[in-house]
Write a protein that holds these residues in place. Structure first.
Motif, PDB file in Angstrom:
ATOM      1  N   GLU A  56       0.398  -1.336   0.323  1.00 55.97           N
ATOM      2  CA  GLU A  56       0.503  -0.030   0.091  1.00 55.97           C
ATOM      3  C   GLU A  56       0.665   1.202  -0.501  1.00 55.97           C
ATOM      4  OE1 GLU A  56      -1.935   1.391   3.685  1.00 55.97           O
ATOM      5  OE2 GLU A  56      -3.936   1.400   3.175  1.00 55.97           O
ATOM      6  N   TRP A  57       1.583   1.382   0.705  1.00 57.14           N
ATOM      7  CA  TRP A  57       2.553   2.212   0.990  1.00 57.14           C
ATOM      8  C   TRP A  57       3.562   2.136   0.458  1.00 57.14           C
ATOM      9  CZ3 TRP A  57       2.105   6.784   4.356  1.00 57.14           C
ATOM     10  CH2 TRP A  57       0.619   6.228   5.032  1.00 57.14           C
ATOM     11  N   MET A  58       3.680   1.256  -0.742  1.00 58.96           N
ATOM     12  CA  MET A  58       4.665   1.713  -1.763  1.00 58.96           C
ATOM     13  C   MET A  58       3.851   1.972  -3.101  1.00 58.96           C
ATOM     14  SD  MET A  58       7.119  -1.669  -2.029  1.00 58.96           S
ATOM     15  CE  MET A  58       7.939  -1.738  -3.629  1.00 58.96           C
ATOM     16  N   MET A  59       2.681   1.896  -3.102  1.00 57.57           N
ATOM     17  CA  MET A  59       2.098   2.471  -3.934  1.00 57.57           C
ATOM     18  C   MET A  59       1.637   3.998  -3.994  1.00 57.57           C
ATOM     19  SD  MET A  59       2.424  -0.187  -5.827  1.00 57.57           S
ATOM     20  CE  MET A  59       3.152  -1.371  -6.256  1.00 57.57           C
ATOM     21  N   MET A  60       1.583   4.274  -2.140  1.00 56.25           N
ATOM     22  CA  MET A  60       1.689   5.733  -2.267  1.00 56.25           C
ATOM     23  C   MET A  60       2.672   6.534  -2.497  1.00 56.25           C
ATOM     24  SD  MET A  60       1.772   8.047   0.003  1.00 56.25           S
ATOM     25  CE  MET A  60       1.057   9.373   0.967  1.00 56.25           C
ATOM     26  N   LEU A  61       4.070   5.890  -2.257  1.00 51.06           N
ATOM     27  CA  LEU A  61       5.193   7.056  -2.413  1.00 51.06           C
ATOM     28  C   LEU A  61       5.423   6.635  -3.467  1.00 51.06           C
ATOM     29  CD1 LEU A  61       6.911   4.978   0.446  1.00 51.06           C
ATOM     30  CD2 LEU A  61       6.841   7.579   0.324  1.00 51.06           C
ATOM     31  N   ALA A  62       4.823   6.001  -4.190  1.00 54.88           N
ATOM     32  CA  ALA A  62       5.065   5.758  -6.193  1.00 54.88           C
ATOM     33  C   ALA A  62       4.130   7.044  -6.839  1.00 54.88           C
ATOM     34  CB  ALA A  62       5.555   4.898  -6.704  1.00 54.88           C
ATOM     35  N   THR A  63       2.668   6.737  -6.420  1.00 52.60           N
ATOM     36  CA  THR A  63       2.185   7.375  -7.149  1.00 52.60           C
ATOM     37  C   THR A  63       1.633   8.686  -6.828  1.00 52.60           C
ATOM     38  OG1 THR A  63      -0.326   6.458  -6.303  1.00 52.60           O
ATOM     39  CG2 THR A  63       1.080   5.089  -8.242  1.00 52.60           C
ATOM     40  N   ASP A  64       1.651   9.094  -5.541  1.00 56.00           N
ATOM     41  CA  ASP A  64       1.121  10.169  -4.876  1.00 56.00           C
ATOM     42  C   ASP A  64       2.516  11.043  -4.366  1.00 56.00           C
ATOM     43  OD1 ASP A  64      -1.355   8.755  -5.348  1.00 56.00           O
ATOM     44  OD2 ASP A  64      -1.462   8.181  -2.897  1.00 56.00           O
ATOM     45  N   GLU A  85       3.542  21.795  -5.715  1.00 62.90           N
ATOM     46  CA  GLU A  85       4.689  22.139  -4.479  1.00 62.90           C
ATOM     47  C   GLU A  85       3.380  21.700  -3.026  1.00 62.90           C
ATOM     48  OE1 GLU A  85       7.591  24.318  -4.502  1.00 62.90           O
ATOM     49  OE2 GLU A  85       7.400  25.165  -1.996  1.00 62.90           O
ATOM     50  N   ASP A  86       2.527  22.779  -2.862  1.00 62.80           N
ATOM     51  CA  ASP A  86       1.511  22.366  -2.112  1.00 62.80           C
ATOM     52  C   ASP A  86       1.054  20.475  -2.099  1.00 62.80           C
ATOM     53  OD1 ASP A  86       1.645  24.941  -1.705  1.00 62.80           O
ATOM     54  OD2 ASP A  86      -0.564  25.140  -2.367  1.00 62.80           O
ATOM     55  N   ARG A  87       0.835  20.299  -2.864  1.00 66.56           N
ATOM     56  CA  ARG A  87       0.382  18.900  -3.189  1.00 66.56           C
ATOM     57  C   ARG A  87       1.432  17.951  -3.077  1.00 66.56           C
ATOM     58  NH1 ARG A  87      -4.791  16.131  -5.029  1.00 66.56           N
ATOM     59  NH2 ARG A  87      -4.334  13.673  -5.129  1.00 66.56           N
ATOM     60  N   THR A  88       2.809  18.327  -2.966  1.00 67.41           N
ATOM     61  CA  THR A  88       3.318  17.482  -2.700  1.00 67.41           C
ATOM     62  C   THR A  88       4.045  17.130  -0.856  1.00 67.41           C
ATOM     63  OG1 THR A  88       4.959  17.741  -4.511  1.00 67.41           O
ATOM     64  CG2 THR A  88       6.166  16.630  -3.082  1.00 67.41           C
ATOM     65  N   ILE A  89       3.590  18.902  -0.721  1.00 68.69           N
ATOM     66  CA  ILE A  89       3.493  18.684   1.359  1.00 68.69           C
ATOM     67  C   ILE A  89       2.611  17.860   1.265  1.00 68.69           C
ATOM     68  CG2 ILE A  89       4.044  20.279   3.017  1.00 68.69           C
ATOM     69  CD1 ILE A  89       5.234  22.267   0.264  1.00 68.69           C
ATOM     70  N   ALA A  90       1.455  18.482   1.190  1.00 67.00           N
ATOM     71  CA  ALA A  90      -0.182  17.329   1.482  1.00 67.00           C
ATOM     72  C   ALA A  90       0.825  16.139   2.006  1.00 67.00           C
ATOM     73  CB  ALA A  90      -1.027  17.620   1.049  1.00 67.00           C
ATOM     74  N   GLU A  91       1.040  15.720   0.532  1.00 62.45           N
ATOM     75  CA  GLU A  91       1.451  14.102   0.145  1.00 62.45           C
ATOM     76  C   GLU A  91       2.826  13.780   1.801  1.00 62.45           C
ATOM     77  OE1 GLU A  91      -0.879  11.598  -1.169  1.00 62.45           O
ATOM     78  OE2 GLU A  91      -1.676  12.845  -1.966  1.00 62.45           O
ATOM     79  N   TYR A  92       3.231  14.680   2.075  1.00 61.80           N
ATOM     80  CA  TYR A  92       4.569  13.915   3.105  1.00 61.80           C
ATOM     81  C   TYR A  92       3.923  14.157   4.526  1.00 61.80           C
ATOM     82  CZ  TYR A  92       8.689  13.391   0.064  1.00 61.80           C
ATOM     83  OH  TYR A  92       9.436  12.514  -0.554  1.00 61.80           O
ATOM     84  N   GLU A  93       2.880  15.036   4.135  1.00 63.58           N
ATOM     85  CA  GLU A  93       2.062  15.074   5.379  1.00 63.58           C
ATOM     86  C   GLU A  93       1.538  14.220   6.539  1.00 63.58           C
ATOM     87  OE1 GLU A  93      -0.589  18.920   5.387  1.00 63.58           O
ATOM     88  OE2 GLU A  93      -0.263  18.861   7.989  1.00 63.58           O
ATOM     89  N   ALA A  94       0.870  13.149   5.199  1.00 63.47           N
ATOM     90  CA  ALA A  94       0.160  11.858   5.574  1.00 63.47           C
ATOM     91  C   ALA A  94       1.156  11.334   6.029  1.00 63.47           C
ATOM     92  CB  ALA A  94      -1.028  12.063   4.916  1.00 63.47           C
ATOM     93  N   PHE A  95       2.266  10.726   4.888  1.00 64.76           N
ATOM     94  CA  PHE A  95       3.165   9.937   5.162  1.00 64.76           C
ATOM     95  C   PHE A  95       3.648  10.464   6.764  1.00 64.76           C
ATOM     96  CE2 PHE A  95       7.851   8.732   4.246  1.00 64.76           C
ATOM     97  CZ  PHE A  95       7.112   7.478   4.278  1.00 64.76           C
ATOM     98  N   ASP A  96       3.759  11.692   6.923  1.00 55.51           N
ATOM     99  CA  ASP A  96       4.360  11.856   8.734  1.00 55.51           C
ATOM    100  C   ASP A  96       4.052  11.731   9.173  1.00 55.51           C
ATOM    101  OD1 ASP A  96       6.541  13.379   9.448  1.00 55.51           O
ATOM    102  OD2 ASP A  96       4.513  14.519  10.433  1.00 55.51           O
TER     103      ASP A  96
END
Ligand SMILES: N[C@@H](CCC(=O)N[C@@H](CS)C(=O)NCC(=O)O)C(=O)O
Length: 215
Positions: free
Chosen positions: A95-103, A130-141
Motif C-alpha cells: 500500500e505505501w509503496m504505491m502511495m510513494l510511487a503514485t501520490d 508543491e502544495d500537493r507534495t507537501i500534503a502527501e508528505y504530511e500524510a506519510f509523516d
C-alpha cells in the motif's frame, strides 16, 4: 550475478540500496545521461535508470528489468528478504509503496521540472504541485508517527522505495523539513551501513563503467 546500470538519481538508489540490503551479488555499471551503451539500451530502459540484467535466473536465460519499484519487488522475491511475511504487514508494505510511487513522486517531479528545468510560465502550476507534495508528505509523516518503519516494525522494500526520494525532497523543498516523524525515520534508515553503501553505488562524479561490485 546481477548487472545493474546506474546513475546518481533517487530511482536508481532504490535498486542499489536493495542490492546491498539483500546481499545479492551484483555489478553496478555507471551510464551517464545520454549514454548509448548497447547493453543498457537493450534492457528496454529507454535511456533511464535503474535497469538490470539478472543472469542467474532459474531457467538460465537472462532477465532484463526496468522500473525501480518492479526491481524492488523482483529482488525481494529472489532473495526472500525485505518483504514482510505477515499478510497484514505485506499488504501495508504494498500500500505505501504505491502511495510513494503514485501520490508522492509525480507531484514532486512536476515541481522539479517546472521550477528548476522550465521556470517562469509554469510557476503557478508549480506552486499547486508543491502544495500537493507537501500534503502527501504530511500524510506519510502521520503514518510514521505510529510506525517505526513504513510497513510496521520491520524494515522493508517500502522503506527503500521511500528513502532516496525523501533525501532529495528535503534538499529541494525546505517546507518538508518540519515533518519530525519523517526526519526521525530518515535518520533510522540513514544509519544502516547497507543503505549508505547503496546510496553511494550510483556513480556521483564518476566516469562511465564499473563502479561497485559485491560477489
Ligand atoms: N519510473 C521509473 C523512472 C526512471 C527514471 O525516469 N529515471 C531517471 C532518473 S530518476 C532517468 O534515468 N532519466 C533520464 C531520462 O529521462 O532521460 C523508475 O522508477 O525506475
Amino acid at each position: 550475478m546481477i548487472e545493474i546500470f546506474v546513475r546518481p538519481t533517487s530511482a536508481t538508489r532504490r535498486a542499489t540500496v536493495m542490492l546491498e540490503e539483500s546481499g545479492l551479488a551484483y555489478r553496478a555499471i555507471h551510464v551517464p545521461f545520454g549514454s548509448t551503451d548497447e547493453a543498457f539500451l537493450a534492457t528496454g530502459s529507454r535511456g533511464r535508470t535503474p535497469a538490470l540484467i539478472d543472469r542467474g535466473t532459474p531457467d538460465g536465460r537472462p532477465l532484463a528489468l526496468t522500473q525501480s519499484n518492479a526491481i524492488l519487488l523482483y529482488l525481494a522475491g529472489k532473495s526472500g528478504k525485505l518483504i514482510p511475511t505477515d499478510y497484514r504487514a505485506r499488504a501495508r508494505c504494498h500500500e505505501w509503496m504505491m502511495m510513494l510511487a503514485t501520490d508522492i513522486y509525480p507531484p514532486f517531479a512536476a515541481v522539479y521540472f517546472m521550477t528548476w528545468k522550465k521556470p517562469e510560465p509554469y510557476m503557478e502550476a508549480a506552486a499547486w504541485f508543491e502544495d500537493r507534495t507537501i500534503a502527501e508528505y504530511e500524510a506519510f509523516d502521520r503514518h510514521l508517527a505510529d510506525n517505526e518503519y513504513v510497513a510496521g516494525d520491520e524494515f522493508s522494500i517500502a522503506d527503500i522505495a521511500g528513502y532516496p526520494p525523501a533525501v532529495l525532497g528535503l534538499e529541494d523543498l525546505p517546507a518538508l523539513r518540519r515533518f519530525q516523524n519523517l526526519r526521525a525515520w530518515m535518520d533510522r534508515i540513514a544509519a544502516r551501513p547497507a543503505v549508505q553503501r547503496g546510496m553511494a553505488a550510483t556513480g556521483e562524479g564518476r566516469p562511465a563503467g564499473l563502479i561497485a561490485q559485491r560477489s
